[in-house]
Design an enzyme around this catalytic site. Structure first.
Site, PDB file in Angstrom:
ATOM      1  N   GLY A   9      33.067 -14.551 -80.961  1.00  0.00           N
ATOM      2  CA  GLY A   9      33.165 -13.722 -79.757  1.00  0.00           C
ATOM      3  C   GLY A   9      31.784 -13.570 -79.124  1.00  0.00           C
ATOM      4  N   ALA A  10      31.679 -12.618 -78.195  1.00  0.00           N
ATOM      5  CA  ALA A  10      30.431 -12.457 -77.445  1.00  0.00           C
ATOM      6  C   ALA A  10      29.252 -12.151 -78.380  1.00  0.00           C
ATOM      7  CB  ALA A  10      30.607 -11.342 -76.423  1.00  0.00           C
ATOM      8  N   ASN A 103      32.360  -2.815 -84.178  1.00  0.00           N
ATOM      9  CA  ASN A 103      32.577  -1.500 -83.575  1.00  0.00           C
ATOM     10  C   ASN A 103      33.408  -0.619 -84.493  1.00  0.00           C
ATOM     11  OD1 ASN A 103      31.428  -1.123 -81.074  1.00  0.00           O
ATOM     12  ND2 ASN A 103      33.099  -2.101 -79.959  1.00  0.00           N
ATOM     13  N   LYS A 185      27.453   6.111 -82.592  1.00  0.00           N
ATOM     14  CA  LYS A 185      27.999   5.105 -81.675  1.00  0.00           C
ATOM     15  C   LYS A 185      29.501   5.336 -81.471  1.00  0.00           C
ATOM     16  CE  LYS A 185      28.152   0.385 -80.227  1.00  0.00           C
ATOM     17  NZ  LYS A 185      28.200  -1.018 -80.580  1.00  0.00           N
ATOM     18  N   ASN A 203      32.289   1.687 -66.653  1.00  0.00           N
ATOM     19  CA  ASN A 203      31.806   2.877 -67.383  1.00  0.00           C
ATOM     20  C   ASN A 203      31.283   3.967 -66.447  1.00  0.00           C
ATOM     21  OD1 ASN A 203      32.323   1.235 -69.504  1.00  0.00           O
ATOM     22  ND2 ASN A 203      30.218   1.098 -70.261  1.00  0.00           N
ATOM     23  N   ASN A 253      29.043  -1.807 -66.549  1.00  0.00           N
ATOM     24  CA  ASN A 253      29.708  -2.480 -67.693  1.00  0.00           C
ATOM     25  C   ASN A 253      31.220  -2.400 -67.620  1.00  0.00           C
ATOM     26  OD1 ASN A 253      27.250  -2.834 -69.034  1.00  0.00           O
ATOM     27  ND2 ASN A 253      28.217  -2.384 -71.011  1.00  0.00           N
ATOM     28  N   SER A 255      33.787  -2.049 -70.286  1.00  0.00           N
ATOM     29  CA  SER A 255      33.721  -1.733 -71.718  1.00  0.00           C
ATOM     30  C   SER A 255      34.484  -2.780 -72.528  1.00  0.00           C
ATOM     31  CB  SER A 255      34.308  -0.349 -71.990  1.00  0.00           C
ATOM     32  OG  SER A 255      35.726  -0.424 -72.011  1.00  0.00           O
ATOM     33  N   GLU A 268      40.611  -2.205 -80.174  1.00  0.00           N
ATOM     34  CA  GLU A 268      40.125  -1.605 -81.431  1.00  0.00           C
ATOM     35  C   GLU A 268      40.400  -0.099 -81.474  1.00  0.00           C
ATOM     36  OE1 GLU A 268      36.555  -4.222 -83.050  1.00  0.00           O
ATOM     37  OE2 GLU A 268      36.077  -3.409 -81.093  1.00  0.00           O
TER      38      GLU A 268
HETATM   39  O1  PAF Z   1      32.280  -0.924 -76.410  1.00  0.00           O
HETATM   40  C1  PAF Z   1      31.512  -0.945 -75.429  1.00  0.00           C
HETATM   41  O2  PAF Z   1      31.794  -1.503 -74.376  1.00  0.00           O
HETATM   42  C2  PAF Z   1      30.133  -0.308 -75.565  1.00  0.00           C
HETATM   43  O3  PAF Z   1      29.978   0.167 -76.865  1.00  0.00           O
HETATM   44  C3  PAF Z   1      29.824   0.799 -74.556  1.00  0.00           C
HETATM   45  C4  PAF Z   1      28.657   1.642 -75.037  1.00  0.00           C
HETATM   46  C5  PAF Z   1      31.019   1.681 -74.302  1.00  0.00           C
HETATM   47  C6  PAF Z   1      29.305   0.200 -73.284  1.00  0.00           C
HETATM   48  O4  PAF Z   1      30.231  -0.563 -72.573  1.00  0.00           O
END
Ligand code: PAF
Length: 310
Positions: A9-10, A103, A185, A203, A253, A255, A268
């Site tokens: 993956g990324a 994650n 996190k 986000n 972003n 997410s 997830e």
């Molecule tokens: O899962 C994600 O995308 C990242 O952990 C976060 C901090 C929410 C930023 O996009």
């Protein structure tokens, strides 16, 4: 040292590309034969913050071809951890360390069940990456990688991992309290991921709508109560301010959970908001907002292929 990164993956591709400059023997393991052959042939392309990088990384779906590893870095989705570590068992020798850069909460324990308690290193990566195509990744956010063992011990191999990462520009450090970092996190993900996946917003947009901000705050407050009861030491003093600051810092972003939803993939959620629901219920802490977020995301997952009837 033979390092095997598991999961194309990324994040897996980004680490593999960076580590290919380390002078160590780097492998990428992909359970999908065809995709592995493609990456093996074409290499990994990185674009974005680190400039354009083309890396050749030996990639295989065959554990026998790879052989025993000194370090295995797990980068698969959390719901695949159990299956992955079972498949990777032949890579695990007496001196193998296994680092999870995934994650959510629960991966360390799942890996420990298969590999034993002493081999597993937890990790938090703050790098941002988006997979554009097979073996093609955009490096979208800078950030450090923090590693540590649950027992707080720092064996010499961990210092070697830190040095190897730093040498190739993966800013890394060791923490004696990896649990605190993982929960710090987690709480950010609890506030952002499900809400962006449900609303399909970037986000930064979450904090622009009063209703969203309210739900975000309630989800984070529930998660913080659970963490507090478990005596987890978060790395920031004000979780609400921190999550809102992350929304702003990563405003554009998409997410990781929204990326999954847009690709109609499993998310997830069980390892993020689901952790708060399960642990909240065990501890007798009310977690209604997280419970609703889990149900909503699971409904989205279950209805990807249902068309609206008009
Ligand atoms: O899962 C994600 O995308 C990242 O952990 C976060 C901090 C929410 C930023 O996009």
């Amino acid at each position: 040292m033979r390092i095997v990164i598991v999961g194309p993956g990324a994040i897996g591709c980004l680490y593999a590309a960076f580590l290919s400059k380390s002078g160590q023997e780097i492998w990428l393991m992909d359970k999908n034969n065809e995709r592995a052959a493609k990456i093996n042939q074409q290499g990994i392309t990185v674009e974005g913050l680190s400039g354009n990088l083309q890396a050749r990384v030996k990639t295989s779906a065959d554990v026998k071809e790879i052989g025993s590893a000194d370090l295995i870095i797990i980068c698969v989705k959390s719901y695949d951890t159990k299956e992955t570590i079972k498949q990777a068992r032949p890579l695990i020798g007496d001196n193998t360390n296994i680092l999870t850069l995934q994650n959510g909460i629960g991966n360390i324990e799942i890996i420990q069940e298969v590999a034993g308690p002493d081999k597993v290193i937890g990790g938090v990566t703050n790098l941002g990456a988006t997979l554009i195509d097979i073996g093609h990744v955009r490096h979208a956010g800078k950030g450090e990688t923090v590693i540590g063992r649950i027992d707080g011990k720092i064996p010499v191999e961990m210092r070697f991992i830190r040095e190897t990462f730093n040498k190739v520009g993966l800013e890394a450090r060791i923490s004696r309290d990896i649990k605190g970092l993982l929960w710090s996190k987690l709480i950010i993900n609890v506030g952002i991921n499900a809400l962006t996946a449900i609303t399909r917003l970037n986000n930064g947009r979450l904090v622009e709508f009063e209703g969203m901000r309210k739900i975000l705050r309630e989800a984070v407050t529930e998660a913080t109560r659970v963490a507090k009861r478990k005596r987890i030491k978060l790395i920031y003093d004000d979780p609400l301010a921190k999550v809102e600051a992350v929304c702003e810092a990563t405003a554009t972003n998409v997410s990781s959970m929204l990326q999954d939803v847009l690709r109609k993939k499993r998310t997830e959620i069980d390892f993020i908001n689901g952790v708060i629901v399960r642990q909240g219920q065990e501890l007798g802490i009310l977690v209604p907002v997280n419970s609703i977020l889990v149900d909503l995301v699971k409904t989205i997952e279950a209805s990807y292929n249902l068309a609206v009837e008009k």
